[in-house]
Write a protein that holds these residues in place. Structure first.
Motif, PDB file in Angstrom:
ATOM      1  N   LEU A 166      41.026   5.599  36.423  1.00  0.00           N
ATOM      2  CA  LEU A 166      40.915   5.770  34.813  1.00  0.00           C
ATOM      3  C   LEU A 166      39.804   5.500  34.443  1.00  0.00           C
ATOM      4  CD1 LEU A 166      42.668   6.246  32.149  1.00  0.00           C
ATOM      5  CD2 LEU A 166      43.350   3.715  32.262  1.00  0.00           C
ATOM      6  N   GLU A 167      39.169   4.269  34.661  1.00  0.00           N
ATOM      7  CA  GLU A 167      37.522   4.271  34.082  1.00  0.00           C
ATOM      8  C   GLU A 167      36.832   5.191  34.722  1.00  0.00           C
ATOM      9  OE1 GLU A 167      36.683   2.200  32.212  1.00  0.00           O
ATOM     10  OE2 GLU A 167      38.577   1.037  32.081  1.00  0.00           O
ATOM     11  N   GLN A 168      36.654   5.976  36.125  1.00  0.00           N
ATOM     12  CA  GLN A 168      36.030   6.931  36.425  1.00  0.00           C
ATOM     13  C   GLN A 168      36.203   8.289  35.742  1.00  0.00           C
ATOM     14  OE1 GLN A 168      36.751   7.128  40.545  1.00  0.00           O
ATOM     15  NE2 GLN A 168      35.098   5.485  41.002  1.00  0.00           N
ATOM     16  N   PHE A 169      37.417   8.333  35.221  1.00  0.00           N
ATOM     17  CA  PHE A 169      37.818   9.560  34.567  1.00  0.00           C
ATOM     18  C   PHE A 169      37.107   9.588  32.977  1.00  0.00           C
ATOM     19  CE2 PHE A 169      40.954  11.436  31.352  1.00  0.00           C
ATOM     20  CZ  PHE A 169      40.872  12.590  31.681  1.00  0.00           C
ATOM     21  N   LEU A 170      37.339   8.448  32.478  1.00  0.00           N
ATOM     22  CA  LEU A 170      36.782   8.128  31.025  1.00  0.00           C
ATOM     23  C   LEU A 170      35.412   8.335  31.228  1.00  0.00           C
ATOM     24  CD1 LEU A 170      39.072   5.119  29.832  1.00  0.00           C
ATOM     25  CD2 LEU A 170      39.144   7.530  29.245  1.00  0.00           C
ATOM     26  N   GLU A 171      34.446   7.909  32.183  1.00  0.00           N
ATOM     27  CA  GLU A 171      33.125   8.294  32.327  1.00  0.00           C
ATOM     28  C   GLU A 171      32.886   9.574  32.569  1.00  0.00           C
ATOM     29  OE1 GLU A 171      29.200   7.426  32.172  1.00  0.00           O
ATOM     30  OE2 GLU A 171      30.685   6.138  31.755  1.00  0.00           O
ATOM     31  N   HIS A 172      33.588  10.245  33.021  1.00  0.00           N
ATOM     32  CA  HIS A 172      33.615  11.916  33.219  1.00  0.00           C
ATOM     33  C   HIS A 172      33.744  12.371  31.879  1.00  0.00           C
ATOM     34  CE1 HIS A 172      34.690  16.105  33.944  1.00  0.00           C
ATOM     35  NE2 HIS A 172      35.690  15.599  33.427  1.00  0.00           N
ATOM     36  N   LEU A 173      34.697  11.904  31.116  1.00  0.00           N
ATOM     37  CA  LEU A 173      34.601  12.558  29.873  1.00  0.00           C
ATOM     38  C   LEU A 173      33.577  12.053  28.839  1.00  0.00           C
ATOM     39  CD1 LEU A 173      38.436  11.838  28.830  1.00  0.00           C
ATOM     40  CD2 LEU A 173      37.597  13.761  29.862  1.00  0.00           C
ATOM     41  N   ARG A 174      32.898  11.069  29.048  1.00  0.00           N
ATOM     42  CA  ARG A 174      31.882  10.509  28.304  1.00  0.00           C
ATOM     43  C   ARG A 174      30.481  11.313  28.691  1.00  0.00           C
ATOM     44  NH1 ARG A 174      32.263   5.811  29.774  1.00  0.00           N
ATOM     45  NH2 ARG A 174      33.521   5.107  28.121  1.00  0.00           N
ATOM     46  N   SER A 175      30.209  11.454  30.038  1.00  0.00           N
ATOM     47  CA  SER A 175      29.029  11.930  30.389  1.00  0.00           C
ATOM     48  C   SER A 175      29.158  13.540  30.577  1.00  0.00           C
ATOM     49  CB  SER A 175      28.607  11.495  31.767  1.00  0.00           C
ATOM     50  OG  SER A 175      29.764  11.412  32.768  1.00  0.00           O
ATOM     51  N   LEU A 225      32.470  13.725  24.878  1.00  0.00           N
ATOM     52  CA  LEU A 225      33.414  13.576  23.939  1.00  0.00           C
ATOM     53  C   LEU A 225      33.071  12.470  23.045  1.00  0.00           C
ATOM     54  CD1 LEU A 225      36.854  14.004  25.532  1.00  0.00           C
ATOM     55  CD2 LEU A 225      35.535  15.634  24.513  1.00  0.00           C
ATOM     56  N   SER A 226      33.445  12.348  21.653  1.00  0.00           N
ATOM     57  CA  SER A 226      33.069  11.430  20.822  1.00  0.00           C
ATOM     58  C   SER A 226      33.784   9.981  21.049  1.00  0.00           C
ATOM     59  CB  SER A 226      33.695  11.674  19.325  1.00  0.00           C
ATOM     60  OG  SER A 226      34.965  11.875  19.039  1.00  0.00           O
ATOM     61  N   PRO A 227      33.253   8.823  20.524  1.00  0.00           N
ATOM     62  CA  PRO A 227      33.861   7.445  21.001  1.00  0.00           C
ATOM     63  C   PRO A 227      35.470   7.444  20.344  1.00  0.00           C
ATOM     64  CG  PRO A 227      31.772   7.296  20.068  1.00  0.00           C
ATOM     65  CD  PRO A 227      31.973   8.908  19.830  1.00  0.00           C
ATOM     66  N   ARG A 228      35.485   7.959  19.582  1.00  0.00           N
ATOM     67  CA  ARG A 228      36.939   8.047  18.691  1.00  0.00           C
ATOM     68  C   ARG A 228      37.815   8.953  19.835  1.00  0.00           C
ATOM     69  NH1 ARG A 228      38.585   9.907  12.537  1.00  0.00           N
ATOM     70  NH2 ARG A 228      41.051   9.318  12.935  1.00  0.00           N
ATOM     71  N   THR A 229      37.660   9.913  20.140  1.00  0.00           N
ATOM     72  CA  THR A 229      38.354  10.669  21.154  1.00  0.00           C
ATOM     73  C   THR A 229      38.629  10.056  22.363  1.00  0.00           C
ATOM     74  OG1 THR A 229      37.624  12.632  20.210  1.00  0.00           O
ATOM     75  CG2 THR A 229      38.839  12.923  22.201  1.00  0.00           C
ATOM     76  N   LEU A 230      37.397   9.556  22.910  1.00  0.00           N
ATOM     77  CA  LEU A 230      37.671   8.641  24.094  1.00  0.00           C
ATOM     78  C   LEU A 230      38.389   7.403  23.996  1.00  0.00           C
ATOM     79  CD1 LEU A 230      33.721   8.604  25.192  1.00  0.00           C
ATOM     80  CD2 LEU A 230      35.787   9.624  26.576  1.00  0.00           C
ATOM     81  N   GLU A 231      38.442   6.791  22.848  1.00  0.00           N
ATOM     82  CA  GLU A 231      39.505   5.842  22.713  1.00  0.00           C
ATOM     83  C   GLU A 231      40.943   6.174  22.590  1.00  0.00           C
ATOM     84  OE1 GLU A 231      40.698   2.086  22.279  1.00  0.00           O
ATOM     85  OE2 GLU A 231      38.679   2.645  22.751  1.00  0.00           O
ATOM     86  N   ALA A 232      41.083   7.473  22.094  1.00  0.00           N
ATOM     87  CA  ALA A 232      42.363   7.960  22.187  1.00  0.00           C
ATOM     88  C   ALA A 232      42.948   8.110  23.480  1.00  0.00           C
ATOM     89  CB  ALA A 232      42.431   9.281  21.162  1.00  0.00           C
TER      90      ALA A 232
END
Length: 307
Positions: free
Chosen positions: A5-14, A18-25
């Motif tokens: 999950l953390e690696q997927f979120l990092e993929h979305l971030r980098s 994606l915006s911080p708000r979208t990442l939080e969702a």
């Protein structure tokens, strides 16, 4: 599962930025699913099948989560599994064909004609802000504009002589809509006092510093005017909805309202103006000569006792 999950979120971030708000969702949706799966004894994303997800959606729906929120959560799950498949950690996407239950579409209330007249009643106030806000309200109601459409208007897109405005709507589609007499008068008054703005695009509505008004600033001003004029909170979309409802009530021309609103699909206009199939069928039954029952025809007996 947490590592994935953390690696997927990092993929979305980098990679997808994606915006911080979208990442939080994304984090909120997927963490909720992970916790549910742990309760079910599932320790790896590859163990999840469609039935697990269906039960998860059903539980969240029972807890009061709306269909729209559940659909967003399923979209997050589909994105996660696309990533896991790409990284060769999973071979299937269990959320691929799963859909959330639909929620009834909530529409803003429309103002009646009397309230609208009170709201748009022009005062003798020569205050700069009052003149600008009155012009915004008149244009919202006169032309049925979306909030973003009004905020993005430039001076050159307004033709008061022809009584029309060129609007850039959804999907970067341009449409030309009429501007009514009262709105033209309010806009002429506004343009006389509007600050000269040293900007090539010349925004139509500006603040005291000469900068284009943001959508948030417009929302706040509209709300404040609603409280002052009619004693209730007001949102720009309520004026758009009032515009559509009043035009439709007077004309009955659904296609014209569709064009004015800039809807690509007339079914959107039907929902937007509270016209559903049941209502249309009722109008048909009452008005079409071939739809009337024999007892409804002029001169026909209503029942056997009257014949």
């Amino acid at each position: 599962m947490q590592t994935d999950l953390e690696q997927f979120l990092e993929h979305l971030r980098s990679e997808r930025q994606l915006s911080p708000r979208t990442l939080e969702a994304y984090r909120h949706d997927l963490t909720g699913l992970r916790d549910y799966l742990h309760e079910q004894g599932v320790s790896d994303w590859s163990m999840v099948d469609t039935e697990y997800l269906r039960r998860f959606v059903a539980r969240r729906h029972e807890q009061g989560l709306s269909g729209r929120s559940l659909q967003r959560a399923l979209s997050s799950v589909r994105s996660l599994y696309r990533y896991l498949i790409r990284e060769r950690r999973c071979r299937h996407n269990p959320a691929l064909d799963l859909r959330a239950p639909k929620s009834p579409r909530k529409l803003p209330r429309a103002l009646d004609a009397d309230l609208t007249a009170r709201l748009l009643n022009e005062s003798d106030d020569d205050d700069w802000l009052a003149i600008r806000d009155h012009a915004m309200l008149e244009l919202f109601y006169s032309s049925g504009l979306r909030l973003a459409e009004l905020a993005g208007l430039d001076v050159h897109e307004l033709d008061l002589t022809a009584g029309e405005v060129r609007v850039l709507g959804k999907g970067n589609k341009t449409r030309i809509v009429p501007v009514g007499r009262h709105a033209r008068e309010a806009l002429q008054r506004w343009l006389k006092v509007r600050l000269l703005v040293d900007s090539p695009d010349q925004p139509l509505f500006v603040g005291k510093q000469g900068r284009r008004l943001t959508t948030r600033a417009i929302q706040l001003r509209v709300r404040q005017r609603g409280v002052q004029q009619i004693g209730q909170h007001l949102h720009p979309h309520m004026l758009r909805h009032s515009f559509a409802s009043h035009i439709l009530e007077s004309s009955g021309d659904l296609r014209a309202v569709q064009e004015l609103l800039g809807h690509a699909d007339i079914s959107t206009t039907q929902i937007y103006t509270h016209l559903d199939f049941q209502h249309l069928a009722q109008v048909y039954d009452q008005s079409h000569p071939r739809a009337r029952k024999s007892a409804d025809k002029p001169g026909a007996p209503k029942n056997r006792d009257e014949s």
